[in-house]
Design an enzyme around this catalytic site. Structure first.
Site, PDB file in Angstrom:
ATOM      1  N   ASP A 111       0.851  -1.185   0.000  1.00  0.00           N
ATOM      2  CA  ASP A 111       0.000   0.000   0.000  1.00  0.00           C
ATOM      3  C   ASP A 111       0.892   1.242   0.000  1.00  0.00           C
ATOM      4  O   ASP A 111       1.952   1.239  -0.610  1.00  0.00           O
ATOM      5  CB  ASP A 111      -0.949  -0.049   1.207  1.00  0.00           C
ATOM      6  CG  ASP A 111      -2.304   0.572   0.920  1.00  0.00           C
ATOM      7  OD1 ASP A 111      -2.360   1.808   0.781  1.00  0.00           O
ATOM      8  OD2 ASP A 111      -3.304  -0.165   0.829  1.00  0.00           O
ATOM      9  N   HIS A 115      -3.751   6.026   3.468  1.00  0.00           N
ATOM     10  CA  HIS A 115      -4.430   4.823   2.983  1.00  0.00           C
ATOM     11  C   HIS A 115      -3.804   3.547   3.535  1.00  0.00           C
ATOM     12  O   HIS A 115      -4.498   2.635   3.999  1.00  0.00           O
ATOM     13  CB  HIS A 115      -4.390   4.848   1.452  1.00  0.00           C
ATOM     14  CG  HIS A 115      -5.248   3.838   0.774  1.00  0.00           C
ATOM     15  ND1 HIS A 115      -4.845   2.540   0.557  1.00  0.00           N
ATOM     16  CD2 HIS A 115      -6.485   3.934   0.221  1.00  0.00           C
ATOM     17  CE1 HIS A 115      -5.786   1.879  -0.094  1.00  0.00           C
ATOM     18  NE2 HIS A 115      -6.800   2.707  -0.307  1.00  0.00           N
ATOM     19  N   SER A 158     -10.933  -0.855  -0.707  1.00  0.00           N
ATOM     20  CA  SER A 158      -9.641  -0.822  -0.014  1.00  0.00           C
ATOM     21  C   SER A 158      -9.796  -1.121   1.468  1.00  0.00           C
ATOM     22  O   SER A 158      -8.845  -1.557   2.122  1.00  0.00           O
ATOM     23  CB  SER A 158      -8.987   0.552  -0.174  1.00  0.00           C
ATOM     24  OG  SER A 158      -8.488   0.735  -1.469  1.00  0.00           O
TER      25      SER A 158
END
Length: 693
Positions: free
Chosen positions: A148, A204, A500
């Site tokens: 990520d 994220h 996600s």
């Protein structure tokens, strides 16, 4: 003249569109190519110092020593574990020249891919000191590799209090300073020319990693809402961080991280990213995942945020666990009250305590004079006290709880139409917003998120995708900075949505299953998750989509994950990596294309090999088939009863589909096959495409 407060109704044209990246720099002659080659034969390899020398032999001699304009060597990555090939900076002419070299398979420029929880563990039936969490020891001893945007290691979600040291097999590295990694984050590495550290500068990756395996953190909240103890799905699992995205996510970096993670010793790979559909032999995530699967590593990937439209999936390969997104039963409620006393429930994370309860003038932004510079600004200084945000028609009724710059609420499309009707019905429309905080108990949950990508599977129509749904709407998890601008704590969280978020939920569930059943293969773990999935919501009605209509199999896959039921699975489908060879040949791939998965040459004709399903069961148990055929299709299962008489016995059955001549339906129809014992059931959905006869 004094400003006048008013509420603005805003119709959103689109939400959560998958990120796309436009090239804003001039075309360059050099690009990063990913080159596939056949593995060297023994005689040639004995003449090379190592695999890297073999890869260098494909490059024009000048490219092995000359750096490009960025100061980097032309050879960027030499892949060793998940892929036979390399990434290099090449011109189109140089890539073309490779085609004449023996062992060359393909070369193409890399693609840019896009990035696609206080309550969600409880929603999944995971409770401290009891049940599956206790039985699986919270994922102890399992290593989850997260590819990520990196991680913020000082966040309390990554505390290693109570964590054991990493397993002896672990070979990874920590590219932070020595104090940043611990027994929770046991490794952290970065890939790509934009970075010099695995530190998360986006948020994220921190969010995703904490969902998968974050430690217990009390008092987690955003603006005081969704308050509780934040924890990942597998809180005693270890995390290995691989930063592959910054401004962009490049395939060469992702493949290099997968290659490294396999060598490091991870058990689960979690990728909340992807791109558009490709043939599997040209999809480097699919190729890397195949090799990882061969080595016993389960690969969990997000399905994408291209919903609610069909054929919008990413990560469609059958050896990948492809995860769609669902709602949970928690709402952070903000209710619209109109002048005619109608009320409409919406959501917002930011919930001011001083918002006026008096009715304010209500203005529809689409009716305003957009040439007025004051109207074009979205600030309190222009007189806007708050906003009512409305879904587009395609997003239906699923709402998001965001931290807006103004007091706001986000309502569904149908409610937005009613609010606009009210505005048009009176010369003096007024409204206010009542902020009600966190509410638990939405009986419609889980529902399919509007943005969750849908099948059918473009790359392989015979494989149903997505595989499973997991929580992905309004998920609270760790965040590197305070969205409230609170500088007095590092216990910072954010509520965001996307597949996600659902992907690391399933990565965590897979880690729990791996901890409870170390001998289970990736296929067995995947089967246990899928065949025990829930197909009804909390109200015991069929799972709905964003329209509040029963969701079809291309939205739900097998259904919604139920971790406790997956752990109790006693009959599972299993498959050996070699069993995929006839499947790949059945896709009409060439021997060379199939060989790119196996990392060796093949010449046998597998096109007529058939593979039936098999199950593993406990001793002395019988399963009887239950068939719910798709409308207009006859389904026969032989045998209709499976009797297991020993541990790990494998049995096969055959399914035959036929279409009566009287059937006139066209399009997609769905049903399922379920094997039932006295205590357990194993369900498999079916979808059939009907064409004009």
């Amino acid at each position: 003249m004094g400003s006048k407060l008013f509420l603005t109704l805003i119709c959103i044209l689109n939400f959560l569109v998958p990120q796309t990246f436009a090239a804003d720099t001039p075309h360059k002659s050099m690009e990063t190519y990913i080159v596939q080659v056949e593995g060297p034969d023994a005689q040639l390899f004995s003449q090379m110092e190592d695999l890297g020398s073999y890869y260098n032999s494909f490059l024009p001699t000048t490219t092995t020593t000359i750096d490009d304009s960025n100061g980097r060597g032309r050879m960027i990555y030499s892949y060793r574990h998940v892929f036979r090939g390399f990434a290099a900076r090449l011109s189109a002419d140089e890539a073309k020249a490779m085609e004449n070299k023996e062992g060359f398979i393909s070369a193409r420029p890399e693609r840019e891919l896009s990035l696609h929880t206080t309550h969600s563990p409880n929603f999944l039936g995971l409770n401290q000191n009891t049940g599956f969490w206790q039985e699986s020891n919270y994922g102890k001893g399992v290593i989850i590799g997260v590819l990520d945007t990196g991680v913020f290691p000082s966040h309390p979600s990554f505390s290693d209090e109570g964590m054991p040291p990493p397993p002896a097999k672990w070979k990874g590295k920590c590219e932070f300073n020595l104090t940043a990694c611990n027994n929770k984050i046991i490794g952290a590495r970065y890939f790509g020319s934009f970075d010099d550290s695995p530190l998360d500068d986006d948020g994220h990756g921190t969010h995703a990693a904490s969902i998968a395996a974050g430690s217990f953190v009390k008092g987690a909240n955003v603006f005081g809402n969704a308050n509780g103890t934040a924890v990942g799905i597998a809180p005693l699992a270890h995390l290995a961080i691989y930063k592959v995205c910054s401004f962009l996510c490049f395939e060469s970096d992702i493949l290099a991280a997968m290659d490294t993670a396999v060598d490091d010793g991870v058990d689960i790979l979690s990728l909340s990213l992807g791109g558009s559909s490709f043939n599997f032999y040209n999809d480097f995530i699919a190729l890397g995942a195949f090799s990882a699967m061969e080595k016993g590593i389960l690969v969990s990937c997000s399905a994408g945020n291209g919903g609610p439209f069909n054929f919008s999936l990413s990560n469609e390969a059958p050896w990948i666990l492809t995860v769609g997104a669902s709602t949970i039963d928690r709402k952070i409620r903000a209710t619209v009250v109109l002048g005619n006393n109608e009320t409409f429930d919406g959501e917002s994370t930011f919930q001011p305590t001083d918002f006026p309860q008096t009715l304010l003038p209500l203005v529809y932004a689409g009716m305003l004079n957009t040439s007025d510079s004051d109207i074009r600004k979205s600030s309190k200084g222009c007189g806007g006290a708050g906003m009512i945000i409305v879904n587009p028609a395609s997003y239906g009724n699923v709402t998001l709880s965001d931290s807006h710059v103004l007091p706001a609420t986000h309502v569904g499309y149908a409610d937005g139409i009613k609010i606009k009707t009210y505005i048009n019905s009176t010369s003096n429309p007024v409204a206010t917003i009542l902020f009600k905080g966190t509410v638990i108990g939405d009986s419609r949950a889980p529902a399919v998120a509007a943005f969750s990508s849908r099948g059918p599977n473009t790359a392989s129509r015979g494989i149903l995708k997505p595989d499973i749904l997991g929580p992905g709407v309004n998920i609270l998890a760790a965040w590197p900075v305070s969205v409230e601008n609170n500088t007095n704590t590092n216990s910072t969280f954010n509520v965001i949505s996307g597949t996600s978020m659902s992907c690391p939920h399933l990565s965590g569930v897979a880690a729990l299953l791996k901890s409870a059943h170390p001998d289970w293969s990736p296929a067995a773990i995947k089967s246990a998750i899928m065949t025990t999935a829930d197909v009804v919501n909390l109200a015991r009605n069929p799972i709905e989509d964003e329209r509040y209509l029963p969701a079809n199999v291309f939205a739900t896959g097998s259904g919604h994950v139920n971790p406790s039921k997956a752990k109790r699975s006693r009959a599972r489908y299993d498959i050996l990596p070699t069993d995929y060879t006839p499947y790949l040949c059945g896709l009409n791939y060439t021997n060379r294309q199939v060989g790119s998965f196996l990392q060796r040459r093949i010449s046998a004709d597998y096109s007529n090999v058939q593979q039936n399903g098999n199950e593993r069961g406990q001793p002395i148990s019988s399963y009887v088939v239950e068939i719910v055929p798709p409308p207009g299709i006859d389904v026969i299962v032989v045998p209709s009863k499976l009797d297991f008489v020993e541990v790990n016995q494998k049995l096969q059955y055959q399914v035959t589909f036929s279409r009566p001549n009287s059937t006139t339906n066209i399009g997609y129809v769905q049903g399922h096959i379920r094997w039932n014992s006295s205590k357990h059931s194993v369900r498999s959905p079916i979808a059939v495409t009907l064409q004009m006869m």
